[in-house]
Design an enzyme around this catalytic site. Sequence first.
Site, short mmCIF file in Angstrom:
data_model
loop_
_atom_site.label_atom_id
_atom_site.label_comp_id
_atom_site.label_asym_id
_atom_site.label_seq_id
_atom_site.Cartn_x
_atom_site.Cartn_y
_atom_site.Cartn_z
N HIS A 94 0.84 4.51 -0.13
CA HIS A 94 -0.30 3.83 -0.78
C HIS A 94 -0.42 3.66 -2.16
O HIS A 94 0.17 4.59 -2.83
CB HIS A 94 -1.48 4.61 -0.20
CG HIS A 94 -1.58 5.89 -0.76
ND1 HIS A 94 -2.03 6.34 -2.08
CD2 HIS A 94 -1.35 7.08 -0.14
CE1 HIS A 94 -2.18 7.55 -2.09
NE2 HIS A 94 -1.42 8.09 -1.00
N ASP A 95 -0.66 2.24 -2.70
CA ASP A 95 -0.95 2.09 -4.00
C ASP A 95 0.30 1.85 -4.85
O ASP A 95 0.32 2.10 -6.12
CB ASP A 95 -1.93 3.10 -4.94
CG ASP A 95 -3.13 3.26 -4.00
OD1 ASP A 95 -4.09 2.37 -4.17
OD2 ASP A 95 -3.66 4.33 -3.29
N GLY B 76 2.76 8.20 -2.84
CA GLY B 76 1.59 7.16 -3.24
C GLY B 76 1.51 7.10 -4.87
O GLY B 76 1.99 7.92 -5.65
#
Length: 262
Positions: free
Chosen positions: A125-126, A143
């Site tokens: 994520h991100d 992440g």
Amino acid sequence: MISSSATIAASSIIEPGVIIGPRVVIGPFCFISAGVQIGEGTHISSHVVINGNTKIGTDNQIGMGSSIGEISQDLKYAGEPTGLEIGNGNRIGRHVTLHRGTVQGGGMTRIGHLNVFEGGVHVGHDCQIGNATFIGEHSALAGHVSLGSDARIDALSAVHQFCIIGTGVHLLANTCVVQDVPPFVIAGGNRAVPKGINEQATDFCRAGKAQQNVIRYLYDLLYHQPESVERVKGEIEQLSAEYPLLCHFNAFFLDSARGIIR
């Protein structure tokens, strides 16, 4: 909305609200949820799942068994509307996992253009990924990782969350990264240590000899001389006006927070 020139296997499930552009090919046994957008000429192999607020550009290839746009694996994620953006001309191999962002990380995982992700690659994520990168088989970005353009990560490597991998970096196979890697550096090992300058990087090759020598000089300051990072950063700022390639270093050190590999 589905283009009349798209080809979709009868066994695939497309939820209402999906936008599928011209000449898109979707193989058998795929599932694509509402909110997904797929750009012109993208080819999706069999058994692919694409979820959530996921926008895919043009002329991408997605290998079989991949999971694109799944929710974040961050335990803080509580169902907020976050997304994944993928640019154009990417080659995404078999069983690749690409996750949506989190509110804490800005809400969006972004992947640029012309990247190659080989089989089994994981992007958390991100993450923010530039253009023309290469990630070898079964490598993983945790992440919030930032991966600069033209970076290469060889097979079976792992990058710790919040790390920055600079433009033109080359991570050798089986490398574990827990701190930031400056632009144009070759790194390897567990934990990663510098192994030299990636003189095959595109921007390095295109630069003149004067700029190449400046990068060699900075590498020497960082890794062969008893100089502090602050001293090197000051040297970069002074040289930037004359040597434009150093903009990559300025941007890197502006964002770097975990310290660099030494």
